[in-house]
Motif scaffolding. Sequence first.
Motif, PDB file in Angstrom:
ATOM      1  N   ALA A  20       0.868  -1.179   0.000  1.00 10.65           N
ATOM      2  CA  ALA A  20       0.000   0.000   0.000  1.00 10.65           C
ATOM      3  C   ALA A  20       0.900   1.222   0.000  1.00 10.65           C
ATOM      4  CB  ALA A  20      -0.916   0.004   1.226  1.00 10.65           C
ATOM      5  N   ARG A  21       0.813   2.029  -1.060  1.00 13.57           N
ATOM      6  CA  ARG A  21       1.731   3.158  -1.188  1.00 13.57           C
ATOM      7  C   ARG A  21       1.079   4.309  -1.940  1.00 13.57           C
ATOM      8  NH1 ARG A  21       3.756   3.414  -6.356  1.00 13.57           N
ATOM      9  NH2 ARG A  21       3.493   1.544  -7.636  1.00 13.57           N
ATOM     10  N   PHE A  22       1.538   5.506  -1.635  1.00 10.79           N
ATOM     11  CA  PHE A  22       1.188   6.684  -2.422  1.00 10.79           C
ATOM     12  C   PHE A  22       2.066   6.706  -3.673  1.00 10.79           C
ATOM     13  CE2 PHE A  22       0.194   7.826   1.973  1.00 10.79           C
ATOM     14  CZ  PHE A  22      -1.097   8.301   1.848  1.00 10.79           C
ATOM     15  N   TYR A  23       1.559   7.243  -4.765  1.00  8.21           N
ATOM     16  CA  TYR A  23       2.382   7.423  -5.956  1.00  8.21           C
ATOM     17  C   TYR A  23       2.293   8.868  -6.422  1.00  8.21           C
ATOM     18  CZ  TYR A  23      -2.060   6.825  -8.533  1.00  8.21           C
ATOM     19  OH  TYR A  23      -3.339   6.947  -8.997  1.00  8.21           O
ATOM     20  N   ASP A  24       3.353   9.295  -7.079  1.00  7.50           N
ATOM     21  CA  ASP A  24       3.458  10.663  -7.596  1.00  7.50           C
ATOM     22  C   ASP A  24       4.318  10.601  -8.848  1.00  7.50           C
ATOM     23  OD1 ASP A  24       3.891  13.332  -8.158  1.00  7.50           O
ATOM     24  OD2 ASP A  24       4.405  13.911  -6.125  1.00  7.50           O
ATOM     25  N   TYR A  25       3.689  10.640 -10.035  1.00  6.38           N
ATOM     26  CA  TYR A  25       4.379  10.500 -11.312  1.00  6.38           C
ATOM     27  C   TYR A  25       4.152  11.743 -12.165  1.00  6.38           C
ATOM     28  CZ  TYR A  25       3.673   5.510 -10.090  1.00  6.38           C
ATOM     29  OH  TYR A  25       3.601   4.298  -9.455  1.00  6.38           O
ATOM     30  N   ASP A  26       4.978  11.889 -13.201  1.00  7.46           N
ATOM     31  CA  ASP A  26       4.677  12.891 -14.215  1.00  7.46           C
ATOM     32  C   ASP A  26       3.572  12.394 -15.146  1.00  7.46           C
ATOM     33  OD1 ASP A  26       6.377  10.945 -15.147  1.00  7.46           O
ATOM     34  OD2 ASP A  26       7.823  12.321 -16.058  1.00  7.46           O
ATOM     35  N   TYR A  27       3.505  11.064 -15.367  1.00  4.42           N
ATOM     36  CA  TYR A  27       2.398  10.440 -16.092  1.00  4.42           C
ATOM     37  C   TYR A  27       2.423   8.953 -15.757  1.00  4.42           C
ATOM     38  CZ  TYR A  27       6.238   9.484 -19.355  1.00  4.42           C
ATOM     39  OH  TYR A  27       7.434   9.110 -19.909  1.00  4.42           O
ATOM     40  N   PHE A  28       1.309   8.262 -16.000  1.00  2.00           N
ATOM     41  CA  PHE A  28       1.282   6.821 -15.766  1.00  2.00           C
ATOM     42  C   PHE A  28       2.251   6.149 -16.730  1.00  2.00           C
ATOM     43  CE2 PHE A  28      -2.955   7.430 -13.714  1.00  2.00           C
ATOM     44  CZ  PHE A  28      -2.688   6.721 -12.546  1.00  2.00           C
ATOM     45  N   ARG A  29       3.149   5.356 -16.182  1.00  2.00           N
ATOM     46  CA  ARG A  29       4.227   4.776 -16.981  1.00  2.00           C
ATOM     47  C   ARG A  29       4.044   3.287 -17.274  1.00  2.00           C
ATOM     48  NH1 ARG A  29       8.841   7.854 -17.352  1.00  2.00           N
ATOM     49  NH2 ARG A  29       8.799   9.838 -16.236  1.00  2.00           N
ATOM     50  N   TYR A  30       3.256   2.595 -16.465  1.00  2.00           N
ATOM     51  CA  TYR A  30       3.201   1.144 -16.623  1.00  2.00           C
ATOM     52  C   TYR A  30       2.428   0.750 -17.872  1.00  2.00           C
ATOM     53  CZ  TYR A  30       5.082  -2.678 -13.954  1.00  2.00           C
ATOM     54  OH  TYR A  30       5.895  -3.674 -13.513  1.00  2.00           O
ATOM     55  N   THR A 142      -5.653   6.244   4.062  1.00  2.00           N
ATOM     56  CA  THR A 142      -5.007   5.976   5.353  1.00  2.00           C
ATOM     57  C   THR A 142      -4.268   4.645   5.377  1.00  2.00           C
ATOM     58  OG1 THR A 142      -7.037   4.958   6.233  1.00  2.00           O
ATOM     59  CG2 THR A 142      -6.745   7.324   6.600  1.00  2.00           C
ATOM     60  N   LEU A 143      -4.580   3.731   4.448  1.00  2.00           N
ATOM     61  CA  LEU A 143      -3.991   2.390   4.513  1.00  2.00           C
ATOM     62  C   LEU A 143      -2.469   2.374   4.427  1.00  2.00           C
ATOM     63  CD1 LEU A 143      -5.127  -0.500   4.852  1.00  2.00           C
ATOM     64  CD2 LEU A 143      -4.836  -0.777   2.395  1.00  2.00           C
ATOM     65  N   PRO A 144      -1.822   3.203   3.578  1.00  2.00           N
ATOM     66  CA  PRO A 144      -0.352   3.166   3.544  1.00  2.00           C
ATOM     67  C   PRO A 144       0.311   3.503   4.880  1.00  2.00           C
ATOM     68  CG  PRO A 144      -1.195   4.259   1.594  1.00  2.00           C
ATOM     69  CD  PRO A 144      -2.367   4.077   2.522  1.00  2.00           C
ATOM     70  N   ASP A 145      -0.396   4.186   5.774  1.00  2.00           N
ATOM     71  CA  ASP A 145       0.195   4.568   7.065  1.00  2.00           C
ATOM     72  C   ASP A 145       0.183   3.428   8.073  1.00  2.00           C
ATOM     73  OD1 ASP A 145       0.624   7.173   6.151  1.00  2.00           O
ATOM     74  OD2 ASP A 145      -1.385   7.806   6.755  1.00  2.00           O
ATOM     75  N   TYR A 146      -0.610   2.393   7.813  1.00  2.96           N
ATOM     76  CA  TYR A 146      -0.660   1.256   8.737  1.00  2.96           C
ATOM     77  C   TYR A 146       0.405   0.231   8.371  1.00  2.96           C
ATOM     78  CZ  TYR A 146      -5.206   3.033  10.288  1.00  2.96           C
ATOM     79  OH  TYR A 146      -6.222   3.814  10.797  1.00  2.96           O
ATOM     80  N   LYS A 147       0.856  -0.513   9.383  1.00  2.00           N
ATOM     81  CA  LYS A 147       1.863  -1.549   9.180  1.00  2.00           C
ATOM     82  C   LYS A 147       1.385  -2.853   9.807  1.00  2.00           C
ATOM     83  CE  LYS A 147       4.558   1.599   7.448  1.00  2.00           C
ATOM     84  NZ  LYS A 147       4.748   1.683   5.980  1.00  2.00           N
ATOM     85  N   GLY A 148       1.939  -3.962   9.330  1.00  2.00           N
ATOM     86  CA  GLY A 148       1.717  -5.250   9.947  1.00  2.00           C
ATOM     87  C   GLY A 148       0.262  -5.617  10.129  1.00  2.00           C
ATOM     88  N   PHE A 149      -0.093  -6.035  11.361  1.00  2.00           N
ATOM     89  CA  PHE A 149      -1.436  -6.494  11.678  1.00  2.00           C
ATOM     90  C   PHE A 149      -2.485  -5.426  11.391  1.00  2.00           C
ATOM     91  CE2 PHE A 149      -4.858  -6.880  14.872  1.00  2.00           C
ATOM     92  CZ  PHE A 149      -5.373  -8.119  14.497  1.00  2.00           C
ATOM     93  N   GLN A 150      -2.175  -4.156  11.719  1.00  3.00           N
ATOM     94  CA  GLN A 150      -3.129  -3.081  11.495  1.00  3.00           C
ATOM     95  C   GLN A 150      -3.434  -2.910  10.012  1.00  3.00           C
ATOM     96  OE1 GLN A 150      -4.952  -1.207  13.637  1.00  3.00           O
ATOM     97  NE2 GLN A 150      -4.192  -2.578  15.237  1.00  3.00           N
ATOM     98  N   ARG A 151      -2.441  -3.104   9.147  1.00  6.50           N
ATOM     99  CA  ARG A 151      -2.681  -3.002   7.705  1.00  6.50           C
ATOM    100  C   ARG A 151      -3.605  -4.127   7.238  1.00  6.50           C
ATOM    101  NH1 ARG A 151       2.027  -1.846   3.308  1.00  6.50           N
ATOM    102  NH2 ARG A 151       1.773   0.232   4.223  1.00  6.50           N
ATOM    103  N   ILE A 152      -3.402  -5.329   7.742  1.00  7.68           N
ATOM    104  CA  ILE A 152      -4.247  -6.465   7.371  1.00  7.68           C
ATOM    105  C   ILE A 152      -5.703  -6.212   7.763  1.00  7.68           C
ATOM    106  CG2 ILE A 152      -4.735  -8.898   7.882  1.00  7.68           C
ATOM    107  CD1 ILE A 152      -1.692  -9.308   8.126  1.00  7.68           C
ATOM    108  N   ILE A 153      -5.903  -5.733   9.008  1.00  8.27           N
ATOM    109  CA  ILE A 153      -7.257  -5.494   9.493  1.00  8.27           C
ATOM    110  C   ILE A 153      -7.935  -4.369   8.721  1.00  8.27           C
ATOM    111  CG2 ILE A 153      -8.601  -4.689  11.468  1.00  8.27           C
ATOM    112  CD1 ILE A 153      -7.678  -7.604  11.615  1.00  8.27           C
ATOM    113  N   HIS A 154      -7.198  -3.292   8.440  1.00  2.00           N
ATOM    114  CA  HIS A 154      -7.806  -2.151   7.763  1.00  2.00           C
ATOM    115  C   HIS A 154      -8.078  -2.437   6.285  1.00  2.00           C
ATOM    116  CE1 HIS A 154      -6.902   0.077  11.443  1.00  2.00           C
ATOM    117  NE2 HIS A 154      -7.797   0.939  11.009  1.00  2.00           N
ATOM    118  N   LEU A 155      -7.307  -3.329   5.672  1.00  2.00           N
ATOM    119  CA  LEU A 155      -7.651  -3.752   4.316  1.00  2.00           C
ATOM    120  C   LEU A 155      -8.961  -4.533   4.327  1.00  2.00           C
ATOM    121  CD1 LEU A 155      -7.186  -4.113   1.305  1.00  2.00           C
ATOM    122  CD2 LEU A 155      -5.662  -6.030   1.816  1.00  2.00           C
TER     123      LEU A 155
END
Length: 291
Positions: A20-30, A142-155
């Motif tokens: 879970a991550r924020f992204y910041d691109y000049d344009y979509f590259r994939y 908010t999901l990228p800010d959680y780690k481990g168990f908290q990320r699993i539960i919040h997903l």
Amino acid sequence: MESRIMHEQLTINEQNPIIARFYDYDYFRYPWHFHSEFEIIYVSESHGERFVADSMERFLPGDVILLGSNLPHYMRSNEIYYKNNPELRVKGVVIQFAHDYMSHAINKYAELTHIKLLLNNAKRGFHFPHPQNREIIRDIETLPDYKGFQRIIHLLLLLDKMAVFKDKRLLSSPHFSENINVFFDNRIEKILSFLNYHYLENISLANLSSIFSMNTSAFCRYFKQKTGKSYIHYIQDLRIGHACKLLIGTAYDISLISIECGFNTICHFNKIFKRKTSLTPSEYRNKFIRQ
């Protein structure tokens, strides 16, 4: 012409089941690609076209989609994002999680049946329209800010909201996605990666079987068992999916598209396209031009 569908390999495993991550691109590259993991894409800034299997739609800020396992897709930024304007950015959040995420609980407990249904139907892709999706967006951000168990539960909590969201809608047609049900092992993963790079080429079944050290009968049985469809139908789905992308993303003549997509004659192309999409290539193109 861009003609390859890429099999993306993500770093998701038992120790790291969620990205879970924020992204910041000049344009979509994939590029046009697929992966076995589920994916949630939220766009906070940018606009352009969104391709999911045989669906193409415009996206705007606030766009949220859920993509199932092995569903081909890509995001194409509007042309203005390719002009090196530093004030234009592509921003949002991407969440990717294992295709068997909490599978025991989701498949066993009645309280999670609605999430099971959501993930099963995500093989066609879901769109969650803005602004009705604001509560979902808050959870995504908010999901990228959680780690481990908290990320699993919040997903899990996020998937709960997505499952009961009344305004969600499916993206790709059932003809494209009805049999995407691959249980990966090392061999089938290699076969699919090979096919998704060479599907526009004229490769005989005998040559393909020999590449993977199998006779043709064993290869056909194995492929049907693992993918739920025959080798021929799988190749046709990839080719028609690519044709859909060219029909709505380019001004190429339909006869040229049929050749580019590996069909020997335009009559054969028209026949298979109509069977897969219920529209002729011209009708399909006009449908999106009118939007």
